[in-house]
Design a protein around this motif. Structure first.
Motif, PDB file in Angstrom:
ATOM      1  N   GLY A  32       0.822  -1.200   0.000  1.00 62.79           N
ATOM      2  CA  GLY A  32       0.000   0.000   0.000  1.00 62.79           C
ATOM      3  C   GLY A  32       0.857   1.251   0.000  1.00 62.79           C
ATOM      4  O   GLY A  32       2.082   1.184   0.010  1.00 62.79           O
ATOM      5  N   LYS A  33       0.209   2.384   0.002  1.00 61.08           N
ATOM      6  CA  LYS A  33       0.885   3.684  -0.067  1.00 61.08           C
ATOM      7  C   LYS A  33       1.178   4.211   1.337  1.00 61.08           C
ATOM      8  O   LYS A  33       0.614   3.751   2.326  1.00 61.08           O
ATOM      9  CB  LYS A  33       0.003   4.695  -0.797  1.00 61.08           C
ATOM     10  CG  LYS A  33      -0.427   4.271  -2.187  1.00 61.08           C
ATOM     11  CD  LYS A  33       0.704   4.371  -3.157  1.00 61.08           C
ATOM     12  CE  LYS A  33       0.211   4.033  -4.560  1.00 61.08           C
ATOM     13  NZ  LYS A  33       1.240   4.053  -5.532  1.00 61.08           N
ATOM     14  N   HIS A  34       2.063   5.207   1.398  1.00 64.79           N
ATOM     15  CA  HIS A  34       2.340   5.887   2.656  1.00 64.79           C
ATOM     16  C   HIS A  34       1.057   6.554   3.160  1.00 64.79           C
ATOM     17  O   HIS A  34       0.223   6.991   2.370  1.00 64.79           O
ATOM     18  CB  HIS A  34       3.402   6.984   2.465  1.00 64.79           C
ATOM     19  CG  HIS A  34       4.768   6.476   2.178  1.00 64.79           C
ATOM     20  ND1 HIS A  34       5.496   5.717   3.059  1.00 64.79           N
ATOM     21  CD2 HIS A  34       5.564   6.641   1.091  1.00 64.79           C
ATOM     22  CE1 HIS A  34       6.668   5.431   2.539  1.00 64.79           C
ATOM     23  NE2 HIS A  34       6.736   5.978   1.338  1.00 64.79           N
ATOM     24  N   LYS A  35       0.913   6.643   4.471  1.00 60.39           N
ATOM     25  CA  LYS A  35      -0.220   7.327   5.091  1.00 60.39           C
ATOM     26  C   LYS A  35       0.325   8.554   5.820  1.00 60.39           C
ATOM     27  O   LYS A  35       1.273   8.441   6.594  1.00 60.39           O
ATOM     28  CB  LYS A  35      -0.919   6.409   6.084  1.00 60.39           C
ATOM     29  CG  LYS A  35      -2.085   7.076   6.790  1.00 60.39           C
ATOM     30  CD  LYS A  35      -2.721   6.166   7.814  1.00 60.39           C
ATOM     31  CE  LYS A  35      -3.815   6.901   8.560  1.00 60.39           C
ATOM     32  NZ  LYS A  35      -4.314   6.116   9.685  1.00 60.39           N
ATOM     33  N   LEU A  36      -0.295   9.681   5.606  1.00 59.63           N
ATOM     34  CA  LEU A  36       0.146  10.924   6.226  1.00 59.63           C
ATOM     35  C   LEU A  36       0.000  10.859   7.749  1.00 59.63           C
ATOM     36  O   LEU A  36      -1.067  10.542   8.264  1.00 59.63           O
ATOM     37  CB  LEU A  36      -0.667  12.093   5.681  1.00 59.63           C
ATOM     38  CG  LEU A  36      -0.389  13.459   6.305  1.00 59.63           C
ATOM     39  CD1 LEU A  36       1.027  13.915   5.996  1.00 59.63           C
ATOM     40  CD2 LEU A  36      -1.403  14.473   5.818  1.00 59.63           C
ATOM     41  N   TYR A  37       1.085  11.148   8.458  1.00 60.56           N
ATOM     42  CA  TYR A  37       1.038  11.314   9.915  1.00 60.56           C
ATOM     43  C   TYR A  37       0.507  12.717  10.163  1.00 60.56           C
ATOM     44  O   TYR A  37       1.089  13.695   9.708  1.00 60.56           O
ATOM     45  CB  TYR A  37       2.435  11.139  10.517  1.00 60.56           C
ATOM     46  CG  TYR A  37       2.520  11.535  11.973  1.00 60.56           C
ATOM     47  CD1 TYR A  37       1.879  10.785  12.945  1.00 60.56           C
ATOM     48  CD2 TYR A  37       3.227  12.655  12.368  1.00 60.56           C
ATOM     49  CE1 TYR A  37       1.936  11.140  14.274  1.00 60.56           C
ATOM     50  CE2 TYR A  37       3.303  13.019  13.695  1.00 60.56           C
ATOM     51  CZ  TYR A  37       2.651  12.260  14.648  1.00 60.56           C
ATOM     52  OH  TYR A  37       2.715  12.627  15.970  1.00 60.56           O
ATOM     53  N   GLU A  38      -0.616  12.828  10.850  1.00 59.37           N
ATOM     54  CA  GLU A  38      -1.281  14.118  11.007  1.00 59.37           C
ATOM     55  C   GLU A  38      -0.886  14.878  12.267  1.00 59.37           C
ATOM     56  O   GLU A  38      -1.390  15.969  12.514  1.00 59.37           O
ATOM     57  CB  GLU A  38      -2.790  13.921  10.926  1.00 59.37           C
ATOM     58  CG  GLU A  38      -3.189  13.403   9.544  1.00 59.37           C
ATOM     59  CD  GLU A  38      -4.686  13.314   9.342  1.00 59.37           C
ATOM     60  OE1 GLU A  38      -5.402  14.174   9.894  1.00 59.37           O
ATOM     61  OE2 GLU A  38      -5.117  12.408   8.632  1.00 59.37           O
ATOM     62  N   GLY A  39       0.022  14.336  13.043  1.00 58.36           N
ATOM     63  CA  GLY A  39       0.518  15.037  14.220  1.00 58.36           C
ATOM     64  C   GLY A  39       1.619  16.012  13.839  1.00 58.36           C
ATOM     65  O   GLY A  39       2.021  16.110  12.689  1.00 58.36           O
ATOM     66  N   SER A  40       2.113  16.723  14.820  1.00 58.21           N
ATOM     67  CA  SER A  40       3.180  17.697  14.573  1.00 58.21           C
ATOM     68  C   SER A  40       4.552  17.034  14.735  1.00 58.21           C
ATOM     69  O   SER A  40       4.671  15.954  15.308  1.00 58.21           O
ATOM     70  CB  SER A  40       3.044  18.858  15.555  1.00 58.21           C
ATOM     71  OG  SER A  40       3.142  18.386  16.880  1.00 58.21           O
ATOM     72  N   GLU A  41       5.595  17.716  14.224  1.00 62.52           N
ATOM     73  CA  GLU A  41       6.954  17.228  14.438  1.00 62.52           C
ATOM     74  C   GLU A  41       7.278  17.340  15.919  1.00 62.52           C
ATOM     75  O   GLU A  41       6.948  18.331  16.562  1.00 62.52           O
ATOM     76  CB  GLU A  41       7.955  18.051  13.629  1.00 62.52           C
ATOM     77  CG  GLU A  41       7.997  17.689  12.169  1.00 62.52           C
ATOM     78  CD  GLU A  41       9.149  18.354  11.449  1.00 62.52           C
ATOM     79  OE1 GLU A  41      10.226  17.741  11.345  1.00 62.52           O
ATOM     80  OE2 GLU A  41       8.951  19.495  11.000  1.00 62.52           O
ATOM     81  N   LYS A  42       7.909  16.312  16.463  1.00 60.89           N
ATOM     82  CA  LYS A  42       8.222  16.267  17.895  1.00 60.89           C
ATOM     83  C   LYS A  42       9.650  15.799  18.099  1.00 60.89           C
ATOM     84  O   LYS A  42      10.253  15.201  17.212  1.00 60.89           O
ATOM     85  CB  LYS A  42       7.274  15.285  18.595  1.00 60.89           C
ATOM     86  CG  LYS A  42       5.818  15.596  18.415  1.00 60.89           C
ATOM     87  CD  LYS A  42       4.960  14.489  18.995  1.00 60.89           C
ATOM     88  CE  LYS A  42       3.495  14.794  18.712  1.00 60.89           C
ATOM     89  NZ  LYS A  42       2.630  13.723  19.076  1.00 60.89           N
ATOM     90  N   SER A  43      10.159  16.023  19.279  1.00 60.66           N
ATOM     91  CA  SER A  43      11.492  15.510  19.601  1.00 60.66           C
ATOM     92  C   SER A  43      11.410  14.041  20.000  1.00 60.66           C
ATOM     93  O   SER A  43      12.375  13.296  19.868  1.00 60.66           O
ATOM     94  CB  SER A  43      12.131  16.329  20.716  1.00 60.66           C
ATOM     95  OG  SER A  43      11.332  16.291  21.872  1.00 60.66           O
ATOM     96  N   THR A  44      10.237  13.600  20.480  1.00 66.21           N
ATOM     97  CA  THR A  44      10.008  12.205  20.863  1.00 66.21           C
ATOM     98  C   THR A  44       8.606  11.790  20.442  1.00 66.21           C
ATOM     99  O   THR A  44       7.644  12.510  20.679  1.00 66.21           O
ATOM    100  CB  THR A  44      10.144  12.022  22.383  1.00 66.21           C
ATOM    101  OG1 THR A  44      11.429  12.493  22.795  1.00 66.21           O
ATOM    102  CG2 THR A  44      10.004  10.571  22.779  1.00 66.21           C
ATOM    103  N   TYR A  45       8.497  10.625  19.812  1.00 70.70           N
ATOM    104  CA  TYR A  45       7.209  10.083  19.391  1.00 70.70           C
ATOM    105  C   TYR A  45       6.870   8.898  20.289  1.00 70.70           C
ATOM    106  O   TYR A  45       7.727   8.070  20.573  1.00 70.70           O
ATOM    107  CB  TYR A  45       7.264   9.627  17.931  1.00 70.70           C
ATOM    108  CG  TYR A  45       7.500  10.779  16.982  1.00 70.70           C
ATOM    109  CD1 TYR A  45       6.449  11.501  16.463  1.00 70.70           C
ATOM    110  CD2 TYR A  45       8.802  11.153  16.634  1.00 70.70           C
ATOM    111  CE1 TYR A  45       6.660  12.578  15.602  1.00 70.70           C
ATOM    112  CE2 TYR A  45       9.023  12.221  15.779  1.00 70.70           C
ATOM    113  CZ  TYR A  45       7.954  12.927  15.271  1.00 70.70           C
ATOM    114  OH  TYR A  45       8.173  13.983  14.438  1.00 70.70           O
ATOM    115  N   SER A  46       5.610   8.803  20.727  1.00 67.43           N
ATOM    116  CA  SER A  46       5.164   7.723  21.608  1.00 67.43           C
ATOM    117  C   SER A  46       4.143   6.848  20.904  1.00 67.43           C
ATOM    118  O   SER A  46       3.334   7.337  20.116  1.00 67.43           O
ATOM    119  CB  SER A  46       4.519   8.297  22.868  1.00 67.43           C
ATOM    120  OG  SER A  46       5.441   9.065  23.580  1.00 67.43           O
TER     121      SER A  46
END
Length: 81
Positions: A32-46
């Motif tokens: 399948g295709k990439h899915k857009l991550y709709e959150g903001s850029e962060k220093s740490t992702y959980s």
């Protein structure tokens, strides 16, 4: 200029169109295709399932999640918004 990321693999692109037009090697259906991550850029992702964290989406989604809704180790970590 903003960067756009894939929710499944962390691939980065300068435009949403370019990101979502390409195939994703970590798509949950295997193809399948990439899915857009709709959150903001962060220093740490959980992970939204278990809370595990990483400095990149790619680092987070590269590992299995023990609390994934499909069962332990039956899916990858997913970044929380």
């Amino acid at each position: 200029m903003a960067n756009y990321y894939c929710e499944y693999c962390g691939a980065k692109s300068a435009t949403i169109t370019t990101l979502t037009a390409n195939s994703c090697h970590r798509h949950p259906l295997g193809k399948g295709k990439h899915k857009l991550y709709e959150g903001s850029e962060k220093s740490t992702y959980s992970c939204k399932h278990c809370g595990t964290s990483s400095g990149t989406i790619s680092g987070l989604t590269g590992n299995s999640c023990h609390r994934h809704p499909n069962g332990p180790s039956k899916g990858k970590h997913a970044p929380a918004l």
